[in-house]
Each structure stands twice: as structure tokens, then as C-alpha cells.
Design an enzyme around this catalytic site. Structure first.
Site, PDB file in Angstrom:
ATOM      1  N   TYR A 161      35.897  46.313  92.208  1.00  0.00           N
ATOM      2  CA  TYR A 161      36.540  47.624  92.073  1.00  0.00           C
ATOM      3  C   TYR A 161      35.522  48.694  91.693  1.00  0.00           C
ATOM      4  O   TYR A 161      34.517  48.412  91.043  1.00  0.00           O
ATOM      5  CB  TYR A 161      37.601  47.591  90.966  1.00  0.00           C
ATOM      6  CG  TYR A 161      38.743  46.650  91.194  1.00  0.00           C
ATOM      7  CD1 TYR A 161      39.918  47.073  91.813  1.00  0.00           C
ATOM      8  CD2 TYR A 161      38.684  45.324  90.754  1.00  0.00           C
ATOM      9  CE1 TYR A 161      40.989  46.202  92.009  1.00  0.00           C
ATOM     10  CE2 TYR A 161      39.741  44.450  90.948  1.00  0.00           C
ATOM     11  CZ  TYR A 161      40.888  44.899  91.569  1.00  0.00           C
ATOM     12  OH  TYR A 161      41.940  44.031  91.762  1.00  0.00           O
TER      13      TYR A 161
ATOM     14  N   ASP B 155      46.815  54.252  82.502  1.00  0.00           N
ATOM     15  CA  ASP B 155      46.309  55.055  83.619  1.00  0.00           C
ATOM     16  C   ASP B 155      47.008  56.411  83.618  1.00  0.00           C
ATOM     17  O   ASP B 155      47.734  56.748  82.675  1.00  0.00           O
ATOM     18  CB  ASP B 155      46.493  54.329  84.958  1.00  0.00           C
ATOM     19  CG  ASP B 155      47.950  54.005  85.279  1.00  0.00           C
ATOM     20  OD1 ASP B 155      48.846  54.721  84.785  1.00  0.00           O
ATOM     21  OD2 ASP B 155      48.206  53.047  86.024  1.00  0.00           O
TER      22      ASP B 155
ATOM     23  N   ASP C   8      48.482  48.200  92.275  1.00  0.00           N
ATOM     24  CA  ASP C   8      49.417  49.167  91.721  1.00  0.00           C
ATOM     25  C   ASP C   8      49.509  50.391  92.634  1.00  0.00           C
ATOM     26  O   ASP C   8      48.549  50.720  93.340  1.00  0.00           O
ATOM     27  CB  ASP C   8      48.955  49.635  90.339  1.00  0.00           C
ATOM     28  CG  ASP C   8      49.001  48.531  89.297  1.00  0.00           C
ATOM     29  OD1 ASP C   8      49.840  47.625  89.440  1.00  0.00           O
ATOM     30  OD2 ASP C   8      48.200  48.582  88.346  1.00  0.00           O
TER      31      ASP C   8
ATOM     32  N   ARG D 277      42.897  48.325  84.241  1.00  0.00           N
ATOM     33  CA  ARG D 277      43.519  49.281  83.312  1.00  0.00           C
ATOM     34  C   ARG D 277      43.312  48.841  81.864  1.00  0.00           C
ATOM     35  O   ARG D 277      43.070  49.668  80.980  1.00  0.00           O
ATOM     36  CB  ARG D 277      45.017  49.394  83.604  1.00  0.00           C
ATOM     37  CG  ARG D 277      45.357  50.184  84.852  1.00  0.00           C
ATOM     38  CD  ARG D 277      46.858  50.319  85.004  1.00  0.00           C
ATOM     39  NE  ARG D 277      47.501  49.083  85.401  1.00  0.00           N
ATOM     40  CZ  ARG D 277      48.756  48.747  85.058  1.00  0.00           C
ATOM     41  NH1 ARG D 277      49.475  49.528  84.286  1.00  0.00           N
ATOM     42  NH2 ARG D 277      49.279  47.615  85.473  1.00  0.00           N
TER      43      ARG D 277
END
Length: 283
Positions: free
Chosen positions: A65, A79, A38, A172
Site C-alpha cells: 500500500y 480515516d 474499504d 488504518r
């Protein structure tokens, strides 16, 4: 040009933006990426150049991540890019967080964010969201191999985390769902992909360091270093057979395998009973 690049995608840029920049520099149209990030996220973005785009399906899809979850509020995008939907003053302890993250380990089902590029009936979810249309979102099964809390600031209510997961996992969604499990709300305020298959953040190249085609060539990664399959070194005669799409005899185990010659990939395909059948040939 043939090979991979390990690019650091900056925050605010799309994965397509990165590809566009590289096409302008190299004048090569056949460039693709794996594992879309993203615009909000940053970090490792594997790039395939030239005929190496044909190898995308063979790359390891597991990801890792690190990021920060803000507790106490939720957004429509899960987010900081979205609008705040709900807030809470609920206090959360470190022990409560440790207990709840166990619910997100192993194989789980998660609902993708409505603001995502997943298609339903040929239309992307974020298109439904922007038009205010309701659509049924089906849960997806993903694997969370590791979920660690690196730090929890009880004053700011921010959780720093490290996650290792399978392809298709939405971090997310984890931020949003963890907030709900804790009896409060949550959304992602930072996300960095630190690993994608064999591509690691320590070895990434910044886009601003690539100004010429020569700069790109210096950073090209031999596909053989990123493809973890059994390999067989072919003779000149076997190269001729492969160039005509024929099978060859190999001394390797059954499954996906790679034929090499002088440290370059010649073909990738399947081996059954010591017979290699090429799926894709690069000579």
C-alpha cells in the site's frame, strides 16, 4: 468464462459494487474478489470469474500500500470517513517518525478498527459501533515486511508512506497507532493498494473501460500466470484419470502443485512422494 481480472477499485465504491458491475456486464453470477478494500481506499482488487473462484484460497495474500497519514488528529474510524475524536498541536520531526516506525516492522500485534467487518459473536464490529455497544476486540498478529516514509511535510504534518504486509493488516490501525506512539494523534487520509500478490497497480483495468462482455474477455488473465506453484504437464491418459478424481504420478516436489495441459489449469492439489492428489479439478 474462466480466469482473473486485475481491477482498479475507485474510491467511494465497495468491493461488492465492483463485483455487481461485472455481473451485470457478463451475466455471470459466479464472480468473487480477494482482499476486500474499504470504500475509502482505492487500487488493486483481484477478481475471479467463473470456476476461477475456486482458486481464491491459493492466491498470494501479501499486499502493498501507499498512502498519507495526517498527524495531529484522530477519528473513530481511523480515516477521513469518521468523526474527529482528539486533536494535538504536538510538533513531530522526521527523525522521530523514522524511529517510531521501527516499532511497526516485523511481526506485530494490532487492534482492528471498531469500524471494520470483522465478526465477534457472529456480529460485525461496525454494527456494534453504530449501535453504541461496547465489545472486546482481540489483537491480531500480522507481519509488516516493509514500512518506508516517502515524504514528510512538516507544515501540513502529513506522512506519505509505502507498506508491504501480510493478509489481515489494517493500515488504518497503523496510522492511528503511529500517531499515539509519536505523542500526538493520527488518521489515514489516503490509501492506495498498489499490489496484491502478483496483481500490480500498473496492470489494472478501470471499470469504466469495461462496457461489454467482449471488453471483459480481452482482460481475462490466465490463472497459471498468477499461481506460483510447481506445475506438471499432463498427458491425455492422465487427464482421463484426473477427470475421475484419481491420483497420478508426477515428477515435482512435495506440496501444493498444479496440473496443466496446453497452457490451461487442469487441477490443483497436493503432491506427496511424487503422487499428485487433486483437490480441485477443472475438466
Amino acid at each position: 468464462m474462466f480466469g482473473f481480472l486485475n481491477i482498479y477499485k475507485p474510491k467511494g465504491k465497495t468491493s461488492h459494487d465492483v463485483v455487481s458491475v461485472l455481473r451485470k456486464i457478463t451475466k455471470i453470477k459466479q464472480i468473487g474478489h480477494t482482499g476486500t478494500l474499504d470504500p475509502f481506499a482505492e487500487g488493486v482488487l483481484p477478481i475471479c470469474i467463473g470456476k476461477a473462484t475456486r482458486l481464491i484460497e491459493y492466491l498470494d495474500d501479501n499486499k502493498a500500500y501507499e498512502g498519507i497519514i495526517q498527524l495531529g488528529s484522530s477519528t473513530d474510524t481511523y480515516d477521513t470517513e469518521g468523526s474527529i475524536l482528539k486533536t494535538s498541536d504536538q510538533q513531530v520531526t522526521f527523525d522521530e517518525i523514522k524511529e517510531k516506525i521501527t516499532l511497526f516492522k516485523g511481526e506485530i500485534e494490532q487492534l482492528p478498527p471498531i469500524y471494520s467487518a470483522i465478526k465477534v459473536n457472529g456480529k460485525k464490529l461496525y454494527e456494534y459501533a453504530r449501535q453504541g455497544e461496547e465489545v472486546e476486540i482481540k489483537p491480531r498478529r500480522v507481519n509488516i515486511y516493509t514500512f518506508e516514509i516517502l515524504n514528510y511535510d512538516k507544515d501540513t504534518h502529513q506522512i506519505e508512506f509505502h507498506i508491504e504486509c501480510s493478509k489481515g493488516t489494517y493500515i488504518r490501525s497503523i496510522a492511528n497507532d503511529l500517531g499515539e506512539k509519536l505523542g500526538t494523534y493520527g488518521h489515514l487520509i489516503k490509501l492506495v493498494r498498489v499490489k496484491a500478490g502478483k496483481f500490480e497497480i500498473e496492470n489494472t483495468t478501470r471499470l469504466e473501460d469495461l462496457l461489454t462482455i467482449e471488453d471483459v474477455e480481452k482482460k481475462i488473465i490466465n490463472p497459471l500466470t498468477s499461481l506460483d506453484y510447481p506445475k506438471y504437464e499432463a498427458t491425455d491418459r492422465e487427464l482421463h484419470l484426473l477427470s475421475n478424481g484419481m491420483r497420478i504420478s508426477v515428477d515435482i516436489t512435495d506440496g501444493i502443485s498444479i496440473i496443466t495441459n496446453n497452457n490451461r489449469i487442469i487441477a490443483i492439489g497436493n503432491t506427496i512422494n511424487n503422487k499428485f492428489k487433486p483437490n480441485k479439478v477443472f475438466i
